[in-house]
Design a protein around this motif. Sequence first.
Motif, PDB file in Angstrom:
ATOM      1  N   ILE A  33    -105.042  59.370  32.023  1.00 57.09           N
ATOM      2  CA  ILE A  33    -104.920  59.204  33.475  1.00 57.09           C
ATOM      3  C   ILE A  33    -105.818  60.201  34.203  1.00 57.09           C
ATOM      4  CG2 ILE A  33    -103.354  59.431  35.445  1.00 57.09           C
ATOM      5  CD1 ILE A  33    -101.145  58.245  33.612  1.00 57.09           C
ATOM      6  N   GLU A  34    -105.814  61.453  33.753  1.00 61.70           N
ATOM      7  CA  GLU A  34    -106.679  62.462  34.376  1.00 61.70           C
ATOM      8  C   GLU A  34    -108.156  62.089  34.232  1.00 61.70           C
ATOM      9  OE1 GLU A  34    -103.858  66.421  33.710  1.00 61.70           O
ATOM     10  OE2 GLU A  34    -105.501  66.002  32.310  1.00 61.70           O
ATOM     11  N   PHE A  35    -108.530  61.590  33.071  1.00 63.19           N
ATOM     12  CA  PHE A  35    -109.913  61.185  32.834  1.00 63.19           C
ATOM     13  C   PHE A  35    -110.304  60.019  33.732  1.00 63.19           C
ATOM     14  CE2 PHE A  35    -113.802  61.027  30.635  1.00 63.19           C
ATOM     15  CZ  PHE A  35    -114.109  59.703  30.380  1.00 63.19           C
ATOM     16  N   VAL A  36    -109.447  59.027  33.863  1.00 68.27           N
ATOM     17  CA  VAL A  36    -109.726  57.870  34.725  1.00 68.27           C
ATOM     18  C   VAL A  36    -109.860  58.310  36.180  1.00 68.27           C
ATOM     19  CG1 VAL A  36    -108.759  55.709  35.632  1.00 68.27           C
ATOM     20  CG2 VAL A  36    -108.703  56.165  33.168  1.00 68.27           C
ATOM     21  N   VAL A  37    -108.976  59.185  36.635  1.00 69.54           N
ATOM     22  CA  VAL A  37    -109.060  59.698  38.003  1.00 69.54           C
ATOM     23  C   VAL A  37    -110.383  60.448  38.198  1.00 69.54           C
ATOM     24  CG1 VAL A  37    -108.062  61.335  39.650  1.00 69.54           C
ATOM     25  CG2 VAL A  37    -106.577  59.774  38.395  1.00 69.54           C
ATOM     26  N   PHE A  38    -110.750  61.280  37.231  1.00 73.94           N
ATOM     27  CA  PHE A  38    -112.012  62.011  37.296  1.00 73.94           C
ATOM     28  C   PHE A  38    -113.195  61.043  37.390  1.00 73.94           C
ATOM     29  CE2 PHE A  38    -115.115  65.199  36.620  1.00 73.94           C
ATOM     30  CZ  PHE A  38    -116.029  64.693  35.705  1.00 73.94           C
ATOM     31  N   LEU A  39    -113.201  60.000  36.560  1.00 69.92           N
ATOM     32  CA  LEU A  39    -114.282  59.016  36.593  1.00 69.92           C
ATOM     33  C   LEU A  39    -114.346  58.292  37.938  1.00 69.92           C
ATOM     34  CD1 LEU A  39    -114.307  57.326  33.068  1.00 69.92           C
ATOM     35  CD2 LEU A  39    -116.027  58.819  34.082  1.00 69.92           C
ATOM     36  N   LEU A  40    -113.190  57.931  38.484  1.00 68.73           N
ATOM     37  CA  LEU A  40    -113.176  57.252  39.782  1.00 68.73           C
ATOM     38  C   LEU A  40    -113.746  58.146  40.886  1.00 68.73           C
ATOM     39  CD1 LEU A  40    -109.739  55.395  39.626  1.00 68.73           C
ATOM     40  CD2 LEU A  40    -112.032  54.380  39.561  1.00 68.73           C
ATOM     41  N   ILE A  41    -113.381  59.425  40.851  1.00 66.77           N
ATOM     42  CA  ILE A  41    -113.923  60.363  41.835  1.00 66.77           C
ATOM     43  C   ILE A  41    -115.433  60.494  41.656  1.00 66.77           C
ATOM     44  CG2 ILE A  41    -113.967  62.797  42.534  1.00 66.77           C
ATOM     45  CD1 ILE A  41    -110.923  62.835  41.917  1.00 66.77           C
ATOM     46  N   LEU A  42    -115.890  60.613  40.423  1.00 64.93           N
ATOM     47  CA  LEU A  42    -117.319  60.735  40.133  1.00 64.93           C
ATOM     48  C   LEU A  42    -118.081  59.497  40.599  1.00 64.93           C
ATOM     49  CD1 LEU A  42    -119.506  62.477  38.840  1.00 64.93           C
ATOM     50  CD2 LEU A  42    -119.035  61.315  36.681  1.00 64.93           C
ATOM     51  N   VAL A  43    -117.556  58.323  40.310  1.00 57.98           N
ATOM     52  CA  VAL A  43    -118.197  57.078  40.753  1.00 57.98           C
ATOM     53  C   VAL A  43    -118.240  57.026  42.280  1.00 57.98           C
ATOM     54  CG1 VAL A  43    -117.919  54.562  40.848  1.00 57.98           C
ATOM     55  CG2 VAL A  43    -117.691  55.760  38.669  1.00 57.98           C
ATOM     56  N   GLY A  44    -117.177  57.438  42.928  1.00 55.42           N
ATOM     57  CA  GLY A  44    -117.147  57.460  44.397  1.00 55.42           C
ATOM     58  C   GLY A  44    -118.217  58.378  44.966  1.00 55.42           C
ATOM     59  N   VAL A  46    -121.049  59.286  43.489  1.00 54.25           N
ATOM     60  CA  VAL A  46    -122.357  58.681  43.222  1.00 54.25           C
ATOM     61  C   VAL A  46    -122.640  57.555  44.206  1.00 54.25           C
ATOM     62  CG1 VAL A  46    -123.682  57.344  41.534  1.00 54.25           C
ATOM     63  CG2 VAL A  46    -122.433  59.376  40.801  1.00 54.25           C
ATOM     64  N   VAL A  47    -121.671  56.694  44.442  1.00 52.46           N
ATOM     65  CA  VAL A  47    -121.852  55.592  45.398  1.00 52.46           C
ATOM     66  C   VAL A  47    -122.138  56.146  46.795  1.00 52.46           C
ATOM     67  CG1 VAL A  47    -120.677  53.684  46.573  1.00 52.46           C
ATOM     68  CG2 VAL A  47    -120.526  53.913  44.089  1.00 52.46           C
ATOM     69  N   TYR A  48    -121.410  57.158  47.206  1.00 53.10           N
ATOM     70  CA  TYR A  48    -121.645  57.770  48.521  1.00 53.10           C
ATOM     71  C   TYR A  48    -123.066  58.305  48.632  1.00 53.10           C
ATOM     72  CZ  TYR A  48    -121.684  61.130  52.284  1.00 53.10           C
ATOM     73  OH  TYR A  48    -122.033  61.845  53.397  1.00 53.10           O
ATOM     74  N   LEU A  49    -123.527  59.012  47.597  1.00 58.07           N
ATOM     75  CA  LEU A  49    -124.873  59.577  47.630  1.00 58.07           C
ATOM     76  C   LEU A  49    -125.940  58.490  47.677  1.00 58.07           C
ATOM     77  CD1 LEU A  49    -124.483  62.543  45.135  1.00 58.07           C
ATOM     78  CD2 LEU A  49    -124.668  62.662  47.625  1.00 58.07           C
ATOM     79  N   ILE A  50    -125.713  57.402  46.970  1.00 59.48           N
ATOM     80  CA  ILE A  50    -126.674  56.298  46.990  1.00 59.48           C
ATOM     81  C   ILE A  50    -126.710  55.656  48.374  1.00 59.48           C
ATOM     82  CG2 ILE A  50    -127.112  53.963  46.124  1.00 59.48           C
ATOM     83  CD1 ILE A  50    -126.135  54.997  43.373  1.00 59.48           C
TER      84      ILE A  50
END
Length: 127
Positions: free
Chosen positions: A12-23, A25-29
């Motif tokens: 669960i912690e890993f999935v949350v971390f990945l979702l934050i990271l993807v968010g 990256v999307v924001y920066l793009i």
Amino acid sequence: MKNSSAKRTHIIEFVVFLLILVGIVVYLIVAGSGKKESGVSAEVTYKGQVVYSLNLNEDQTQKVITQEGEVVINVKGGKIAVTSSPCPNQYCVGQGYKSKAGDSIICAHEGVVVLIKGDEAVEEIHI
């Protein structure tokens, strides 16, 4: 049971971390893909020294004499391009015409850089 619960927590912690990271990256793009303003001038440097400051609203052709030959810079219709260069790979020529503030054309082999500049007041806001 405790081992299974710990694994689930880590997943669960890993999935949350990945979702934050993807968010992020999307924001920066999305933030970086905003429309750039059209440039109003271009600064041409040769080996770090400014050789021309060109108005992009005036069609013109300028040459920078390098050790290998001439780098030809053409301004046409509010856009600028390196149209000829003695460099072997011709990457600078292949970039074509550019017009947006902040864009650059670099002929590393010859030491020539073209940097498109926008309205100074607008650039100061973005700093």
